[in-house]
Design an enzyme around this catalytic site. Structure first.
Site, mmCIF file in Angstrom:
data_model
loop_
_atom_site.group_PDB
_atom_site.id
_atom_site.type_symbol
_atom_site.label_atom_id
_atom_site.label_comp_id
_atom_site.label_asym_id
_atom_site.label_seq_id
_atom_site.Cartn_x
_atom_site.Cartn_y
_atom_site.Cartn_z
ATOM 1 N N GLY A 48 -37.888 46.505 62.659
ATOM 2 C CA GLY A 48 -38.090 45.752 63.189
ATOM 3 C C GLY A 48 -36.734 45.383 64.059
ATOM 4 N N GLY A 50 -35.686 42.227 65.742
ATOM 5 C CA GLY A 50 -34.964 41.594 64.926
ATOM 6 C C GLY A 50 -34.454 41.453 63.473
ATOM 7 N N ASP A 255 -30.043 60.094 61.770
ATOM 8 C CA ASP A 255 -30.516 59.602 63.324
ATOM 9 C C ASP A 255 -30.671 58.063 63.682
ATOM 10 O OD1 ASP A 255 -32.458 56.982 62.638
ATOM 11 O OD2 ASP A 255 -32.989 57.902 60.416
ATOM 12 N N ASP A 261 -29.148 47.774 67.841
ATOM 13 C CA ASP A 261 -29.411 46.930 67.380
ATOM 14 C C ASP A 261 -28.073 46.375 66.473
ATOM 15 O OD1 ASP A 261 -32.172 46.579 67.993
ATOM 16 O OD2 ASP A 261 -32.582 47.618 65.825
#
Ligand code: RIB
Length: 319
Positions: A48, A50, A255, A261
């Site tokens: 995710g 966030g 990867d 992020d």
């Protein structure tokens, strides 16, 4: 060069965003439409955008709070556990009954590239409750870090609230969808990748020159700092007084899930510690580089000591 480690340590960062369980299948290549192929492995790991950014910010030294929503199910339990283990404050993370935790269905090929489909689940329910919780913590927050995996209206209202408190608003516009022009002035910093910069501006971004063109258009809409993340081409940054391109750090890619992020969280932490724009971009590049050397998203988020070591060992970082 003044390094963030010598500046203001432990800034307070709030991340309002998504938490997903990443269901990741690894194969030598992506299947064609209608084709079935045999893969090489599978992992279910915390993710995710966030939650990944919250874990990265905490590992990089910020006092980090995560506001979001997961279901009351096994995936939700696992995500809560991972955030807690990484020192993220989750007292304002909601658990919703009867709704599944968000998942991301991810394919990774042997070059480390990925394709992702998200089923938002509980993330889609974020709204007034999360905005109320945000309002309560904003007076003691240095930076608010947002993405676009929650309903857009929630992220934009959060930006509006934060702006009123004079808190720095940083948007990672992923996954990208066009933003209304009047929303841009709510942001202090925007950190799109090539695809997102292309969607936001209509300029086809393929490298530093086109990234600059896109960044100028975005800045013209009222955002003072634009950083275009260019993956293996590094990052192009445009601020109020300086601009430039920093190449990517050379690492072996396992990867690339979560690299963006890691970049966004590192940029946010460095800026909140008082780093200059170019230093914050260096932090972003280093964090992205470290993230791609490991499989998975949240578990590949870098720790501060590793990032500082990478910066020290990279001559062009000036450390
Ligand atoms: O940026 C990577 C993340 O995108 C994954 O962890 C996945 O959950 C999706 O949100």
């Amino acid at each position: 060069m003044v390094h963030p480690q010598e500046g203001h340590r432990n800034p307070r960062i709030v991340v309002l965003g998504s938490a997903n369980m990443d269901l990741m299948a690894i194969a030598s290549r992506f299947p064609e439409p209608g084709e079935t192929i045999l893969g090489k492995g599978f992992q279910a790991t915390p993710g995710g955008k966030g939650a990944n950014q919250a874990v990265a910010a905490a590992r990089l030294g910020a006092r980090t709070m995560f506001i979001g929503r997961v279901g009351k199910d096994a995936f939700g339990d696992a995500l809560v556990h991972e955030l807690q283990t990484n020192g993220v404050d989750i007292k304002d993370l909601a658990r919703e009954d009867g709704v599944p935790t968000g998942i991301a269905h991810i394919q990774v090929d042997e070059a480390g590239q990925n394709k992702i489909i998200i089923a938002p689940g509980a993330n889609a329910g974020c709204g007034a409750l999360e905005l109320d919780r945000l309002l309560r913590v904003l007076p003691r927050t240095d930076a608010l870090l947002l993405q676009m995996e929650l309903p857009a209206v929630v992220s934009l209202e959060a930006a509006r609230e934060a702006k009123e408190f004079g808190c720095s608003v940083i948007l990672d516009p992923a996954p990208a969808s066009p933003l209304p022009d009047e929303e841009y002035p709510l942001l202090d910093v925007i950190l799109p990748n090539e695809t997102e910069a292309t969607i936001l501006t209509g300029v086809t971004v393929t490298g530093p020159a086109t990234a600059r063109e896109a960044a100028l258009r975005i800045q013209g809409r009222g955002v003072s700092i634009v950083v275009v993340k260019l993956g293996d081409q590094g990052a192009y940054y445009l601020g109020p007084t300086d601009e430039g391109h920093l190449p990517a750090m050379q690492v072996e890619v396992v990867d690339s899930v979560g690299a963006g992020d890691a970049f966004s969280a590192a940029f946010a932490v460095a800026s909140a510690e008082g780093a200059s724009l170019v230093e914050a971009v260096l932090w972003g590049n280093a964090a992205g580089a470290l993230a791609v050397t490991q499989r998975g998203a949240q578990r590949a988020m870098p720790h501060r000591r590793d990032l500082l070591n990478l910066l020290k060992s990279t001559p062009e970082s000036g450390q």
